[in-house]
Every structure is written in structure tokens, then in C-alpha cells.
Design an enzyme around this catalytic site. Structure first.
Site, PDB file in Angstrom:
ATOM      1  N   CYS A  33       0.819  -1.210   0.000  1.00  0.00           N
ATOM      2  CA  CYS A  33       0.000   0.000   0.000  1.00  0.00           C
ATOM      3  C   CYS A  33       0.849   1.254   0.000  1.00  0.00           C
ATOM      4  CB  CYS A  33      -0.909   0.014   1.234  1.00  0.00           C
ATOM      5  SG  CYS A  33      -1.965  -1.440   1.361  1.00  0.00           S
ATOM      6  N   CYS A 300      13.258  -3.957   2.089  1.00  0.00           N
ATOM      7  CA  CYS A 300      12.795  -4.821   0.999  1.00  0.00           C
ATOM      8  C   CYS A 300      13.507  -4.471  -0.313  1.00  0.00           C
ATOM      9  CB  CYS A 300      11.291  -4.665   0.830  1.00  0.00           C
ATOM     10  SG  CYS A 300      10.623  -5.543  -0.599  1.00  0.00           S
ATOM     11  N   SER A 347       9.020  -0.188 -16.000  1.00  0.00           N
ATOM     12  CA  SER A 347      10.012  -0.415 -14.956  1.00  0.00           C
ATOM     13  C   SER A 347      11.237  -1.163 -15.461  1.00  0.00           C
ATOM     14  CB  SER A 347       9.382  -1.156 -13.770  1.00  0.00           C
ATOM     15  OG  SER A 347       8.660  -2.271 -14.193  1.00  0.00           O
ATOM     16  N   ASP A 409      13.363  -7.219 -18.877  1.00  0.00           N
ATOM     17  CA  ASP A 409      12.199  -7.113 -17.994  1.00  0.00           C
ATOM     18  C   ASP A 409      12.705  -6.964 -16.568  1.00  0.00           C
ATOM     19  OD1 ASP A 409       9.600  -6.956 -17.195  1.00  0.00           O
ATOM     20  OD2 ASP A 409       9.024  -8.976 -17.810  1.00  0.00           O
ATOM     21  N   ASP A 410      11.915  -6.293 -15.717  1.00  0.00           N
ATOM     22  CA  ASP A 410      12.384  -6.073 -14.358  1.00  0.00           C
ATOM     23  C   ASP A 410      12.307  -7.336 -13.513  1.00  0.00           C
ATOM     24  OD1 ASP A 410       9.644  -6.164 -14.218  1.00  0.00           O
ATOM     25  OD2 ASP A 410       9.398  -4.363 -13.006  1.00  0.00           O
ATOM     26  N   CYS A 446       6.616 -14.097  -0.097  1.00  0.00           N
ATOM     27  CA  CYS A 446       6.875 -13.013   0.847  1.00  0.00           C
ATOM     28  C   CYS A 446       5.729 -12.976   1.840  1.00  0.00           C
ATOM     29  CB  CYS A 446       6.980 -11.676   0.121  1.00  0.00           C
ATOM     30  SG  CYS A 446       7.111 -10.270   1.241  1.00  0.00           S
ATOM     31  N   CYS A 504      16.353  -7.110   2.659  1.00  0.00           N
ATOM     32  CA  CYS A 504      15.657  -8.391   2.730  1.00  0.00           C
ATOM     33  C   CYS A 504      15.633  -9.013   1.338  1.00  0.00           C
ATOM     34  CB  CYS A 504      14.236  -8.186   3.235  1.00  0.00           C
ATOM     35  SG  CYS A 504      13.284  -9.725   3.300  1.00  0.00           S
ATOM     36  N   CYS A 507      12.483 -13.363  -0.655  1.00  0.00           N
ATOM     37  CA  CYS A 507      11.765 -13.929  -1.804  1.00  0.00           C
ATOM     38  C   CYS A 507      12.723 -14.541  -2.821  1.00  0.00           C
ATOM     39  CB  CYS A 507      10.890 -12.865  -2.468  1.00  0.00           C
ATOM     40  SG  CYS A 507      11.797 -11.405  -3.032  1.00  0.00           S
TER      41      CYS A 507
END
EC number: 2.4.2.14
Length: 518
Positions: A33, A300, A347, A409-410, A446, A504, A507
Site C-alpha cells: 500500500c 525490501c 520499470s 524485464d524487471d 513473501c 531483505c 523472496c
């Protein structure tokens, strides 16, 4: 935690979640968010349109969530009266001229939400407002509590009812509990916030409004972003062109990308574990909660890879620069002979420019994007993601026909998007399409606020790069290494003290900063 232990933990957690006789709303991820808060300085009532500033701030954070939004404002002189407007949809559909006029105030907070498993319903819209014996309290939250179950039990055990499965409501109700040391002469909000932070070490950034002040809170690991800006008077500069020290207000936000558009200037990040207090008199730090057992910071790393807007600043560096550096490192690791380098907009574009500069292969656009279609990762339904691809891109056939191209690609999460894009380029006449991914393969879920719910959904757990290339129709496919990503992210960070910098990568590696509970 060692990788093998982490992997076993993840597998056990997923098994537990599968077997649990509870709804997905209780067990899955909540949301990624955007938070925004603003307080006017000086004399109140202020001349600043606080609601408008917050609304524009949320528009700048729209990429972080597009399902619901809300704003809560306060005049600052009445602890019981907050003005609230929340609704489902994008910012421009939730707020109208009439609703904005009703949100007048001297301070306020706002939230834009993306749900993953907590229902996409108005009851889950934030900010949450609760009415206590000492007045109203409004809370907006970004992240997910890794120990949600134990905290929920504690809150329910105190006789507090919860109307949703949202972590954010849980946090709001937990803040209404007395801290263990007790209170004299009413609630001690800083002590309550510190108590919450000790009970829940991650993952969250919070903005909390109580009567005439806003608290900004970042978890001790610094997992989710939060930064501070200063609203400056128009046309007030020093002789060197820099703004003077005067300010008309302070803002706090998940990202700095919207500051310039509202006349604010980026000042700094909220530090991991820091509690800041914003009032009409200014902003100050009122507490720091340290990480348990001197564990490393865990910001993150996926914020750099995907979530953040490219003009945001984290750790003293612009996200765009980090993505470009990812492309440079990727070119060193996995270059191949080609005519042009291009990207999956938007991105992936910065990384493509970095790849092009490092490889000396020219950059050219090969895809045009329909800007009126939302991001495919930020939609709850797989069907919507797949349908979105068909109407999201067009191919620039003059740049593609007869060319060997490297497509940057990201990230590749589920693998639903890249295949149709490659087919589009083939249909436009591409001779070869080599996919290069400017992040490592996503292998683990995650549990800290990003929509990566299960290992089964992650394509990298099913197919290695060779098989994945065949699956999506590419001539070859390669990822940036974990070491390469960390190298790119830390390249521009001025702070080199390892105890003050950390990311972190759970993932990607399965190494979670805290033991998971379920």
C-alpha cells in the site's frame, strides 16, 4: 536462518496454511500500500488545503495500490471529531469536489490500498478510525505482520473485538491497549507505539493521527519505506537558488516521488525503528526501537526492483539509478550478440539503458504501452492479469522487423506476461528475442506485504532458465544473480557500515529476517 531451514520453514508454513480450517483472508498476504500524511505548521486554521495535498500525494502513490483509498483529517482542536472519506477504486473516482470540501482540516493522513487476500471491500479500506475513551485514533498501514496470529490472540484475549481480518485493524486495536508500565493522566501514545513495536518487529510502516499530531513509524528492520518532506513557500529561495529554512508544513509518505508536485522537498527517510512526531510546531524524533539481537537491517530489495516509482529516493539514491546499475551488472553477467536492447516498459526501461551502455548495443523502443491499463502484478485475479496483457502493449514493427533483440524485464513472477509479449514481437517480425531479467528468480513467498503468496505460483520453481525460455518462446533467457542485485543496490549508497545497511532478499533466497509464525 540457514537457507535449508528457511526453505523448510516456508514449505511447512504453506502446508499449514493449506490445511488450516480458516479462510484465505486470515492466512494469506494482506497488501502492498501507499501512506501519506500532512500537518500544517504555524497558526491554525491553515491556508494550506490539507486534503488536496494528501490527495495529490496519494495520486503519486497510486502505483502501490489501486483498489481503494481513504483520507482522514482533523482540525486539531477536538479529539473526538475526525472527518473521514473512504471508498473503492482509484483516487480520482473515490474523491470528488464535494467530498474534498468536507475534509477540511489542519492535519490528516491518507492511504491507497492493494489487497491480496483480505477481501477487496469497503470495510477493509484505510485509514482505520477507532473511537477510544480519550478520543479518536486514525491509523494507516503498509506491510504485513509476521506474528499476526499471536498478536491477534493477545488483542482478542483483552476483550477487544475485530471486525476484519486486516493486520491494519489489528494494529489499530493493539494501540488502544495500555502499555505494561501503565499510564498516568491519560494515554501515553509514544509508549503504546513502542509497546506495539516490541510485540511486532515487522513488517510495517505506519502513520497514526491523534487529535493534533501525526506519528510516523517504521519497523525496526526498516522493511517497508517511509520518508519525510518539507512543504516550502512558493518562490522563497536563498541567493544560491536553494529553499530557505521556512516551512509551511511537513509531509510523510511511503515514497518521495510526489513531493515536488505538492511543493515539498525531500528531507530524509524515517530510520528503522524510529518514531517521529509531526505537529504544528515541527517534527521531531520521540523514540527508537532497536532490532532484536542486533540483527541486520532488512529493507525490501523488491522496492528497488519493481514497486517504487523510478523518481523515488531510498537510502540516499534514486530508484532509477539503481535500476540502471542493475542493467549494467546484468550486461556483465549475461550479454549476448544482438542488434538492439529494449525493455518491457516502464520499470524495465532504466535497466535496459544500463544494459545498453555497458554492452555498447544501442537501445531502441520496441513496445508502446497503453497507459490507461493498470499494472498486471497489481491486480488480484490471474484472469485479469492475462487479459490485461493483450490490451496493454503494441509492437513498433519498424524497430523490430528483422532484428535480433535483447528484451529487458524487471522481474518474472508468474510468467503470464512475458510469453504474449514475445509472441507480439515475433508477429512484428523479430528475428531473435533474448530475454534478460534485471532481478534474480523469485523462489519463495513473501510474508511481509508483497503479493507472492505460494511457491507453486512462482514460475522459477517450475522451470529453469532454459526451459522457461522455451516455454515463453524466447531464444534465450537469463536472470541477474542475487550477488549482482545486491552489488547494484549498494553501489550508490554512501553509508558503507554493514550494520547500518541491509536488504531483505527472502523472496530470492528464503532467508527471512524474522522467524515466521502461523
Amino acid at each position: 536462518m540457514a537457507s535449508s531451514e528457511a526453505a523448510e520453514t516456508v514449505i511447512n508454513k504453506e502446508t499449514a496454511l493449506t490445511k488450516a480450517v480458516v479462510s484465505k483472508e486470515e492466512t494469506g498476504l494482506r497488501h502492498e500500500c501507499g501512506l501519506f500524511g500532512c500537518v500544517a505548521t504555524g497558526e491554525w486554521p491553515t491556508q494550506i488545503d490539507i486534503a488536496q495535498v494528501i490527495c495529490l500525494g496519494l495520486v503519486a502513490l497510486q502505483h502501490r495500490g489501486q483498489e481503494s483509498a481513504g483520507i482522514v483529517t482533523s482540525e486539531g482542536n477536538n479529539a473526538k471529531a475526525f472527518r473521514v472519506h473512504k471508498g473503492m477504486g482509484m483516487i480520482n473516482s473515490v474523491f470528488s469536489d464535494d467530498s474534498m470540501k468536507k475534509l477540511r482540516g489542519n492535519l490528516g493522513i491518507g492511504h491507497t490500498r492493494y489487497s491480496t487476500s483480505a477481501a477487496s471491500e469497503e470495510v477493509n479500506c484505510q485509514p482505520f478510525v477507532v473511537h477510544t475513551a480519550h478520543g479518536a485514533l486514525a491509523v494507516a498501514h503498509n506491510g504485513e505482520l509476521v506474528n499476526c496470529g499471536s498478536l491477534r490472540k493477545m488483542v482478542l484475549g483483552r476483550g477487544v473485538g475485530l471486525s476484519t481480518h486486516s493486520d491494519s485493524e489489528l494494529i489499530t486495536q493493539a494501540l488502544c491497549l495500555n502499555p505494561p508500565e501503565g499510564e498516568v493522566n491519560g494515554p501515553d501514545w509514544p509508549a503504546r507505539i513502542k509497546h506495539l513495536m516490541q510485540l511486532a518487529p515487522l513488517s510495517y510502516s505506519l502513520v497514526i493521527m491523534q487529535k493534533d499530531r501525526i506519528y510516523g513509524v517504521r519497523d525496526p528492520y526498516g522493511n517497508r519505506p517511509l520518508c519525510i518532506g518539507k512543504i516550502v513557500p512558493l518562490k522563497v529561495t536563498n541567493g544560491d537558488g536553494n529553499e530557505g529554512e521556512m516551512e509551511e508544513g511537513w509531509v510523510i509518505s511511503s515514497e518521495s516521488c510526489g513531493f515536488l508536485s505538492i511543493g515539498a522537498r525531500y528531507k530524509r527517510e524515517v530510520h528503522p525503528g524510529e518514531i517521529v512526531e509531526m505537529t504544528k510546531d515541527g517534527i521531531k524524533t520521540i523514540g527508537i526501537v532497536e532490532r532484536p539481537n542486533a540483527k541486520p537491517q532488512a529493507f525490501c530489495i523488491f522496492e528497488y526492483v519493481y514497486f517504487a516509482r523510478s523518481d523515488s529516493i531510498f537510502e540516499g539514491q534514486m530508484v532509477y539509478s539503481v535500476r540502471m546499475q542493475c542493467g549494467r551488472v546484468l550486461a556483465r553477467e549475461a550479454c549476448i550478440n544482438a542488434d538492439i536492447v529494449s525493455s518491457v516498459p516502464e520499470s524495465g526501461t532504466a535497466a535496459a539503458h544500463g544494459f545498453s551502455k555497458e554492452s555498447k548495443i544501442p537501445f531502441a523502443e520496441v513496445l508502446c504501452k497503453n497507459r490507461y491499463v493498470g499494472r498486471t502484478f497489481i491486480q488480484p485475479s490471474t484472469r485479469l492479469r492475462q487479459l490485461g496483457v493483450a490490451k496493454k502493449f503494441g509492437a513498433l514493427s519498424e524497430n523490430v522487423c528483422g532484428k535480433k533483440l535483447i528484451l529487458i524485464d524487471d522481474s518474472i513472477v508468474r510468467g503470464n506476461t512475458i510469453g504474449p509479449i514475445i509472441k507480439l514481437l515475433r508477429d512484428a517480425g523479430a528475428k531473435e528475442v533474448h530475454v534478460r531479467v534485471a532481478s534474480p528468480p523469485l523462489l519463495y513467498p513473501c510474508y511481509m506485504g508483497i503479493n507472492i503468496p505460494t511457491r507453486e505460483e512462482l514460475i522459477a520453481n517450475k522451470l529453469d532458465p532454459v526451459k522457461l525460455a522455451r516455454h515463453v518462446g524466447a531464444d534465450s533467457l537469463a536472470y541477474l544473480s542475487v550477488e549482482g542485485l545486491v552489488q547494484a543496490v549498494t553501489y550508490g549508497i554512501a553509508e558503507k557500515n554493514a550494520s547500518k545497511v541491509g536488504h531483505c532478499t527472502a523472496c530470492l533466497t528464503g532467508n527471512y529476517p524474522e522467524k515466521l509464525e502461523w
